[in-house]
Each structure stands twice: as structure tokens, then as C-alpha cells.
Write a protein that holds these residues in place. Structure first.
Motif, short mmCIF file in Angstrom:
data_model
loop_
_atom_site.label_atom_id
_atom_site.label_comp_id
_atom_site.label_asym_id
_atom_site.label_seq_id
_atom_site.Cartn_x
_atom_site.Cartn_y
_atom_site.Cartn_z
N ASN A 1 20.70 -45.21 -5.06
CA ASN A 1 19.88 -45.77 -6.15
C ASN A 1 18.49 -46.06 -5.60
O ASN A 1 18.35 -46.63 -4.52
CB ASN A 1 20.49 -47.05 -6.70
CG ASN A 1 21.86 -46.82 -7.31
OD1 ASN A 1 22.10 -45.82 -7.98
ND2 ASN A 1 22.77 -47.74 -7.08
N VAL A 2 17.49 -45.67 -6.35
CA VAL A 2 16.11 -45.90 -5.91
C VAL A 2 15.25 -46.19 -7.13
O VAL A 2 15.50 -45.64 -8.22
CB VAL A 2 15.58 -44.70 -5.10
CG1 VAL A 2 15.53 -43.46 -5.98
CG2 VAL A 2 14.24 -44.99 -4.49
N ALA A 3 14.28 -47.04 -6.97
CA ALA A 3 13.36 -47.35 -8.07
C ALA A 3 12.34 -46.23 -8.23
O ALA A 3 11.91 -45.61 -7.25
CB ALA A 3 12.66 -48.67 -7.80
N GLU A 4 11.97 -45.99 -9.46
CA GLU A 4 10.97 -44.96 -9.74
C GLU A 4 9.69 -45.26 -8.97
O GLU A 4 9.22 -46.40 -8.93
CB GLU A 4 10.68 -44.91 -11.24
CG GLU A 4 9.74 -43.79 -11.66
CD GLU A 4 9.53 -43.74 -13.16
OE1 GLU A 4 9.73 -44.77 -13.83
OE2 GLU A 4 9.20 -42.66 -13.68
N THR B 1 15.64 -40.82 0.04
CA THR B 1 16.26 -40.02 1.09
C THR B 1 17.72 -39.83 0.75
O THR B 1 18.41 -40.79 0.41
CB THR B 1 16.16 -40.71 2.47
OG1 THR B 1 14.78 -40.87 2.81
CG2 THR B 1 16.84 -39.86 3.54
N VAL B 2 18.16 -38.59 0.81
CA VAL B 2 19.58 -38.25 0.64
C VAL B 2 20.03 -37.63 1.95
O VAL B 2 19.48 -36.62 2.39
CB VAL B 2 19.81 -37.30 -0.54
CG1 VAL B 2 21.30 -37.05 -0.71
CG2 VAL B 2 19.23 -37.88 -1.82
N SER C 1 13.49 -38.30 -13.71
CA SER C 1 14.05 -36.96 -13.93
C SER C 1 14.70 -36.37 -12.68
O SER C 1 15.37 -35.33 -12.77
CB SER C 1 12.96 -36.00 -14.43
OG SER C 1 11.89 -35.96 -13.50
N ASP C 2 14.53 -37.01 -11.54
CA ASP C 2 15.20 -36.56 -10.32
C ASP C 2 16.67 -36.99 -10.29
O ASP C 2 17.43 -36.54 -9.43
CB ASP C 2 14.51 -37.12 -9.08
CG ASP C 2 13.12 -36.56 -8.87
OD1 ASP C 2 12.26 -37.29 -8.31
OD2 ASP C 2 12.88 -35.40 -9.26
N SER C 3 17.06 -37.85 -11.20
CA SER C 3 18.44 -38.32 -11.24
C SER C 3 19.38 -37.14 -11.47
O SER C 3 19.28 -36.44 -12.48
CB SER C 3 18.61 -39.36 -12.35
OG SER C 3 17.80 -40.48 -12.13
N LEU D 1 22.23 -39.20 -7.19
CA LEU D 1 20.97 -39.93 -7.10
C LEU D 1 20.64 -40.52 -8.46
O LEU D 1 20.61 -39.80 -9.47
CB LEU D 1 19.84 -39.02 -6.65
CG LEU D 1 18.44 -39.62 -6.68
CD1 LEU D 1 18.30 -40.72 -5.65
CD2 LEU D 1 17.39 -38.53 -6.44
N SER D 2 20.41 -41.82 -8.49
CA SER D 2 19.98 -42.49 -9.72
C SER D 2 18.63 -43.12 -9.48
O SER D 2 18.49 -43.96 -8.58
CB SER D 2 21.00 -43.55 -10.13
OG SER D 2 22.23 -42.97 -10.49
N VAL D 3 17.65 -42.71 -10.26
CA VAL D 3 16.31 -43.27 -10.16
C VAL D 3 16.13 -44.23 -11.32
O VAL D 3 16.23 -43.84 -12.48
CB VAL D 3 15.24 -42.17 -10.18
CG1 VAL D 3 13.84 -42.79 -10.05
CG2 VAL D 3 15.49 -41.16 -9.06
#
Lengths: 125, 116
Positions: free
Chosen positions: B12-15, B20-21, B84-86, B112-114
């Protein structure tokens, strides 16, 4: 744009029927295509390697009589799920390898890359 | 036998923040490494690859990945995440030509959840 076309995108069938899924390379000749199965929240499991003009190579545990693969031309491979049962319900994805230098097609796209179809969601009732 | 590990099921990352994955691999000889992204009910889309050359590889949609041979890693990065990268991200490896196979081995995937 897409380089591999997979059809149908979704199919619902009754138990005991057979379902055919097509995978086409759009502007190149693919001597090798792959068929994968993906379970919910799981990675891709390679089912078989489809070789044009010869028998497919199946991974261990995959029933070749259940999952029939035909790669009769350089642009088309088909996967037929025979006598489908509810446990066959899954997401099936094909891929094709862009030809190497000197082989036919592929345009300016990257070599050594597997390009994937959009997948087929099979639901067996 | 070759293998890929993606140690995180979800990131999980903030917009706007960097993302990093992680991916580590095991293969005989020199590897070909790939990152793919999968949106719901869709096939995989190619993001980038490492074959040889510079360890930092730039790919589609602003993503990049760094090949680290000593750590056998190929982490995917992006300086500023977009909603949109989610999606679901897969790392994959295969041995370089000469091993007689084009088969890819995939990691289990990282969601990945943005967050806006």
C-alpha cells in the motif's frame, strides 16, 4: 496495441461440455505459444508449451487428454477443455514469444518477451 | 530449477509517494528478468525486462527496475505512484538462451494499492 488475441474472453458452459479457446498472434508468426491457468489470488501456472506442427509439451500434473492443445498454424493455437467440470473453472491465459532476429514478423517490438492474451474466464456450471 | 520470490502479498502506498515492489530470483547462469502487470480479469501486460547491460532498466508507465546480481534481486520502482497503478504485479525469470527453454517462472504476485 495487442499482439496476442485470445477468444472468447468469457465462457459459461454446462458440466460435461467441451470448450475451445483460441490464441492468435496478430502480426507475427509464433512457433511457440504457452498456456497458463491462474487461480484466484494465485500466480500463473504453466500448463503446456504449444509448438507449431508438433505435439504440445505438458507440465507435470496436467492431463493432456483433458486439455487438448492444437497448434496447427504459425498464428493460432487452441486449447480445448474436454468434458468440463466445475473444478475446471478458472482463468486461462495464453502467451506467444516474439520471433528472434531473422524470423518472421514482430516489427519493432522487443525480442525474447512473452506477450499475453487478455485471458479467458471459464465458468463451468 | 529456477524460482522467483515476491515476499509481499500486498503493498500500500499513498498517491505521489515512491513505490517499490520486491522480487528476488534463483536461476542457473545469467537470468532474463521481467515485470508484468495484471489488471482485474485481464491478461498480463509487459512492463520491462533485464537482459544484459545497465542494471537500471526503464520500462512502461514510468516504472523502472534495478538488477542486483549480488543480492539476486530485481525490485520494481516508480518515483511517484498513481492511483491507476493499482494492480497485480508479477516478477518472472528464465535462464538465458542456451538452456533450451523459453519458459518463464513467475512469482506469486504482489497486489499494489495506491491510496488517493
Amino acid at each position: 496495441g495487442a499482439v496476442v488475441s485470445q477468444h472468447p474472453s468469457r465462457v459459461i458452459c454446462k458440466s460435461g461440455t467441451s470448450v475451445k479457446i483460441e490464441c492468435r498472434s496478430l502480426d507475427f508468426q509464433a512457433t511457440t505459444m504457452f498456456w497458463y491457468r491462474q487461480f484466484p489470488k494465485k500466480s500463473l501456472m504453466l500448463m503446456a508449451t504449444s509448438n507449431e506442427g508438433s505435439k504440445a509439451t505438458y507440465e507435470q500434473g496436467v492431463e493432456k487428454d483433458k486439455f487438448l492443445i492444437n497448434h496447427a498454424s504459425l498464428t493460432l493455437s487452441t486449447l480445448t477443455v474436454t468434458s468440463a467440470h466445475p473444478e475446471d473453472s478458472s482463468f486461462y491465459i495464453c502467451s506467444a514469444i516474439l520471433p528472434r532476429i531473422g524470423e518472421t514478423g514482430g516489427g519493432g517490438r522487443g525480442k525474447n518477451i512473452q506477450y499475453f492474451g487478455a485471458g479467458t474466464r471459464l465458468s463451468v456450471l | 530449477a529456477q524460482s522467483v520470490a515476491q515476499p509481499e502479498d500486498q503493498v500500500n502506498v499513498a498517491e505521489g509517494n515512491p513505490l517499490t515492489v520486491k522480487c528476488t530470483y534463483s536461476v542457473s547462469g545469467n537470468p532474463y528478468l521481467f515485470w508484468y502487470v495484471q489488471y482485474p480479469n485481464r491478461g498480463l501486460q509487459f512492463l520491462l525486462k533485464y537482459i544484459t547491460g545497465d542494471n537500471l532498466v526503464k520500462g512502461s508507465y514510468g516504472f523502472e527496475a534495478e538488477f542486483n546480481k549480488s543480492q539476486t534481486s530485481f525490485h520494481l520502482k516508480k518515483p511517484s505512484a498513481l492511483v491507476s497503478d493499482s494492480a497485480l504485479y508479477f516478477c518472472a525469470v528464465r535462464a538465458q538462451p542456451g538452456a533450451g527453454s523459453y519458459q518463464l517462472t513467475f512469482g506469486k504476485g504482489t497486489k499494489l494499492s495506491v491510496i488517493p
